[in-house]
Design a protein around this motif. Structure first.
Motif, PDB file in Angstrom:
ATOM      1  N   THR A   1       0.862  -1.178   0.000  1.00  0.00           N
ATOM      2  CA  THR A   1       0.000   0.000   0.000  1.00  0.00           C
ATOM      3  C   THR A   1       0.895   1.223   0.000  1.00  0.00           C
ATOM      4  OG1 THR A   1      -1.771   1.172   1.189  1.00  0.00           O
ATOM      5  CG2 THR A   1      -0.137   0.065   2.551  1.00  0.00           C
TER       6      THR A   1
ATOM      7  N   GLN B   1      -8.076   5.288  -2.918  1.00  0.00           N
ATOM      8  CA  GLN B   1      -7.926   5.105  -4.370  1.00  0.00           C
ATOM      9  C   GLN B   1      -9.224   4.596  -5.009  1.00  0.00           C
ATOM     10  OE1 GLN B   1      -4.466   2.633  -5.129  1.00  0.00           O
ATOM     11  NE2 GLN B   1      -3.123   3.921  -3.901  1.00  0.00           N
TER      12      GLN B   1
ATOM     13  N   SER C   1      -8.976  10.006   0.144  1.00  0.00           N
ATOM     14  CA  SER C   1      -8.019  11.079  -0.146  1.00  0.00           C
ATOM     15  C   SER C   1      -8.524  11.831  -1.371  1.00  0.00           C
ATOM     16  CB  SER C   1      -6.644  10.478  -0.454  1.00  0.00           C
ATOM     17  OG  SER C   1      -5.821  11.446  -1.080  1.00  0.00           O
TER      18      SER C   1
ATOM     19  N   LYS D   1      -5.968  11.755  -7.550  1.00  0.00           N
ATOM     20  CA  LYS D   1      -6.946  10.709  -7.228  1.00  0.00           C
ATOM     21  C   LYS D   1      -8.146  10.800  -8.176  1.00  0.00           C
ATOM     22  CE  LYS D   1      -5.035   8.768  -3.545  1.00  0.00           C
ATOM     23  NZ  LYS D   1      -3.592   9.044  -3.697  1.00  0.00           N
TER      24      LYS D   1
END
Ligand code: PLP
Length: 387
Positions: A84, A159, A180, A185
């Motif tokens: 990750t 994500q 996020s 993104k």
């Protein structure tokens, strides 16, 4: 030149509305939190099928505060994956708790639920599955284990905006979920941003206080909090962009389907959409044992690629104190050595996908048959309800 992401193309398509949103904030002079952030919180929570949204300054802060709201602190353990972005693990460390890793499934690159119970102890307080690359982790077995042991599940959905698991939205699959809005993104701010979404009013109330100095009301600080407030400019921009997100997701899925078709039969391993998932392709990663050479050749041809991520977290120098040796998480380590992320963004055209694929087919043909070590074959079909 084919960039890895193209934020300028996206801005060009939404310039007028974004500029108007920014002007609205400048005129209001309400720069942190405020009405734009409150409206975005409601709109994004609804998008995730969650009741509450709490905007914060980054995805990392979202994870930090979700863990604190779950009561995680020194002496506790939190289970996550080593494959990750470092933020997942750093946020656990911020609380004073110890990250404990389980390996990933080699096809989905998400948490292998079969590894969880072996590492649970009486100190385990939470599990953070990561919906890596835009594909939800296999949440049902993870949630069943969490329920059995009375621990909290926090989705790292940084994500995976708008991805579905068995027809259910990421953000509504655990006790809390963290997003996020980093610019690259799938839903990206024009700066930093993040959000925790949850159905639980207690968690929401705690996080709302913690992001703003632990204050219940002005100057009445009931918790030791942080300055993790989301800026109004980001809230306003994100509101405008959210209205386009479904269309952009479809465009990403179309680009992924182009790559899948154009690379079929080339010997290159393309991403595996799992039967339970509707993948939103934040990242489209192929695998190759010749990654460095391929990346250099593609770069020379003007095709920009990325590596997500070259070193699994347990082997990063910063986390040497956790005491994990190389070889401990073989699937994460193998993936980290082989994955190569191709250009992926909603504005990517068929012609661009074809150019990238043609280059990769050429590289694959000259490299011979073994592009990647064999992976367990669990061929998946699209889940009927969400395909
Ligand atoms: C999986 C994952 N978790 C957490 C984060 C942290 O988000 P941010 O960069 O907004 O702090 C990111 C993004 O960078 C991420 O990809």
């Amino acid at each position: 030149m084919i960039p890895f992401v193209d934020l300028k193309a996206q801005y060009a398509a939404i310039r007028t509305e974004v500029n108007e949103a920014i002007a609205r904030v400048l005129e209001s002079c309400e720069f942190t939190l405020g009405s734009e952030v409150a409206a975005f919180e409601q709109e994004f929570a609804a998008y995730c099928s969650a009741r509450q949204g709490i905007g914060v300054n980054t995805g990392t802060s979202a994870l930090h505060l979700a863990l604190l709201a779950a009561g995680v602190g020194p002496g506790d353990e939190v289970i996550t994956v080593p494959f990750t972005f470092v933020a997942t693990v750093s946020a656990i460390c911020y609380t004073g708790a110890t990250p404990v890793f389980v390996d990933v499934d080699p096809q989905s690159y998400t948490m292998d639920p079969g590894g969880i119970e072996a590492v649970m102890t009486r100190r385990t307080r939470a599990i953070i599955p990561v919906h890596l690359y835009g594909q939800p982790a296999d949440m049902d077995p993870i949630s069943a284990i969490a329920r059995k042991h009375g621990v909290v599940v926090i989705e790292d959905a940084a994500q995976a905006h708008g991805a579905d698991y068995k027809g259910r939205r990421t953000g509504s699959l655990g006790d809390m979920a963290c997003f996020s809005f980093y610019p690259g993104k799938n839903l990206g701010a024009y700066g930093e941003g993040g959000m925790v979404v949850t159905d639980d009013p207690g968690y929401a109330r705690t996080i709302r206080m913690l992001r703003d100095w632990g204050a219940e009301r002005k100057y009445h600080h009931v918790l030791k909090g942080y300055n993790y407030r989301l800026e109004a400019l980001q809230g306003a921009v994100l509101r405008e962009k959210l209205r386009h997100l479904d269309k952009w997701t479809e465009a990403r899925r179309t680009a992924a389907a182009h790559y899948d078709r154009l690379l079929a039969g080339s010997g290159v391993q393309t991403p595996t959409p799992m039967c339970y998932a509707r993948h939103v392709y934040h990242i489209y990663a192929i695998r190759t044992q010749h990654r460095a050479a391929w990346q250099a050749t593609l770069q020379a041809q003007g095709i920009h690629t990325g590596i997500h991520y070259p070193t699994p977290v347990h082997l990063l120098p910063a986390f040497a104190d956790l005491g994990y040796a190389a070889g401990r998480f073989p699937e994460a380590e193998r993936a980290a050595n082989e994955v190569l992320s191709l250009p992926m963004y909603p504005e990517l055209t068929y012609e661009q996908c074809a150019e990238v694929s043609q280059s990769i087919r050429g590289l694959s043909a000259s490299a011979g048959p073994a592009q990647h070590a064999p992976v367990r074959d669990r061929t998946q079909a699209q889940f009927a309800g969400t395909a």
